[in-house]
Design an enzyme around this catalytic site. Structure first.
Site, short mmCIF file in Angstrom:
data_model
loop_
_atom_site.label_atom_id
_atom_site.label_comp_id
_atom_site.label_asym_id
_atom_site.label_seq_id
_atom_site.Cartn_x
_atom_site.Cartn_y
_atom_site.Cartn_z
N ASP A 232 -25.73 -58.44 -10.18
CA ASP A 232 -25.30 -59.79 -9.79
C ASP A 232 -25.56 -60.75 -10.95
O ASP A 232 -25.98 -61.89 -10.76
CB ASP A 232 -26.05 -60.24 -8.54
CG ASP A 232 -25.37 -61.42 -7.83
OD1 ASP A 232 -24.24 -61.77 -8.22
OD2 ASP A 232 -25.98 -61.99 -6.91
N ASN B 201 -29.49 -59.96 0.82
CA ASN B 201 -29.35 -61.32 0.31
C ASN B 201 -28.06 -61.96 0.81
O ASN B 201 -27.00 -61.32 0.84
CB ASN B 201 -29.36 -61.32 -1.22
CG ASN B 201 -30.70 -60.86 -1.78
OD1 ASN B 201 -30.83 -59.77 -2.30
ND2 ASN B 201 -31.70 -61.70 -1.65
#
Length: 379
Positions: free
Chosen positions: A270, A215
């Protein structure tokens, strides 16, 4: 205090054992049933306390908010999912906001607060990123790597910044990378458009990790391996991985983990301020985000991922049951591997003599039954 179970995670296997706790430390490991116990967990599994090196917030608080009580509430809440230590993570913002954010984390840690997960350091994600791979990072505050500016942040943090995410291709002559390497700050490659070759060179110049692999970075292609390809090839670097099934598909997770082996992968969430809250609209770095029913955050009105709300105990279950990696590999990703990355594996990440008494008791469905954080039972 002595606790026992027929399934205690010691030296990478579950064994019957008793664990003695005194003054926040593990002071002895005994054979199961040898001594009188204070807590008998029968068949329940006892694993080391889990460590999250990349999390922005939870329960309505964001690291950038710089509010002591919000940080404390978040730290307490993390115990519910088995996280006993963590690195509060910033998001790109102005120097004024980031200075206040890191100062707040340092102040809470230095206050002696011990009622939640332990703050091990700060993960400084941004502002030294690549605008083309910014993800949900506010573009207007992204700047070129700057050693003197980073020194100011570290002074405000009282030296607590342990990880910094940097787009290496913007770090001229690897000046910031070299400075951080020499001053015991892990440089993690992320929000970057680096080629495979640039990523390899960055590692040769001091980069030790890859931020939320796959990502916010150059893609992997069969003719251009990109950063994910470098992560797979450079097996001694540490790779973060968001294990919710939204940020990365299960087969892609399996490919990365199998390439790197059991010792250099780290599960992260995250997580955002909305973790522990209901789906809806929230804010990240001054930008509007929305939490959807799948648990992930998106920039409002877009399909751009902005983080997650994954609980670590569920992440562990995902790794074992959906990614289908060995149990010891999965537990390592949440315990000893991040401890090694932070160079704290002399007291974190294991159930062993002399280690901090950080332990999680799980049932067969991965529900957290009880947590011990530095020997204290979570309420």
């Amino acid at each position: 205090m002595i606790i026992q179970s027929k399934n205690v995670w010691i030296s990478s296997i579950f064994v019957p054992a008793q664990v003695e706790i005194k003054e926040g430390k593990i002071t002895a490991i005994y054979p199961y049933g040898l001594k009188k116990t204070d807590r008998d967990y029968a068949e329940l599994r006892i694993i080391p306390g889990m460590i999250d090196v990349h999390c922005h917030g939870g329960f309505g608080f964001d690291t950038n908010d710089a509010e002591p009580e919000g940080l404390k509430k978040w730290a307490k809440g993390l115990l519910q999912e088995g996280i006993t230590s963590f690195c509060p993570t910033t998001v790109t913002q102005s120097e004024e906001i980031l200075t206040k954010a890191v100062a707040n984390v340092a102040a809470v840690k230095e206050s002696g607060f011990d009622e939640g997960a332990e703050i091990l350091g700060i993960h400084f994600e941004g502002p030294y990123l690549n605008k083309e791979h910014k993800g949900a990072q506010p573009e207007q505050y992204i700047v070129a790597p700057n050693v003197e500016q980073f020194k100011r942040y570290q002074v405000s943090a009282h030296g607590l910044i342990r990880i910094i995410t940097v787009a290496c291709e913007n770090d001229v002559d690897f000046a910031l990378t070299h400075y951080c390497y020499e001053n015991n700050v892990n440089v993690s490659l992320g929000h970057s458009g680096a080629t495979y070759e640039q990523a390899v060179l960055a590692v040769q110049n001091g980069v030790r990790g890859i931020t939320h692999t796959y990502n916010g970075m150059s893609d992997m292609h069969h003719r251009e391996a990109g950063i994910p390809g470098a992560a797979m090839s450079l097996r001694d670097t540490y790779s973060e991985l968001i294990c919710d099934g939204n940020h990365v598909a299960w087969p892609a997770m399996r490919a990365l983990i199998n390439a790197k082996g059991r010792d250099h992968m780290m599960m992260i969430d995250d997580a955002l301020c909305a973790k522990g809250c209901t789906p809806g609209k929230y804010e990240l770095g001054g930008q509007s985000i929305e939490i959807r029913e799948n648990g992930s955050a998106y920039l409002s009105g877009t399909d751009t991922l902005a983080g997650g709300t994954l609980k670590f105990n569920i992440g562990l279950q995902n790794l074992i049951e959906k990614v289908q990696i060995p149990v010891d590999w999965a537990i390592n990703m949440a315990t000893i591997n991040p401890a090694r990355y932070l160079k704290m594996d002399d007291r974190k990440g294991k159930i062993a003599y002399g280690y901090d008494a950080d332990m999680v008791i799980l049932d067969r469905d991965y529900h957290v039954v009880q947590v011990y954080a530095r020997g204290k039972e979570a309420k």
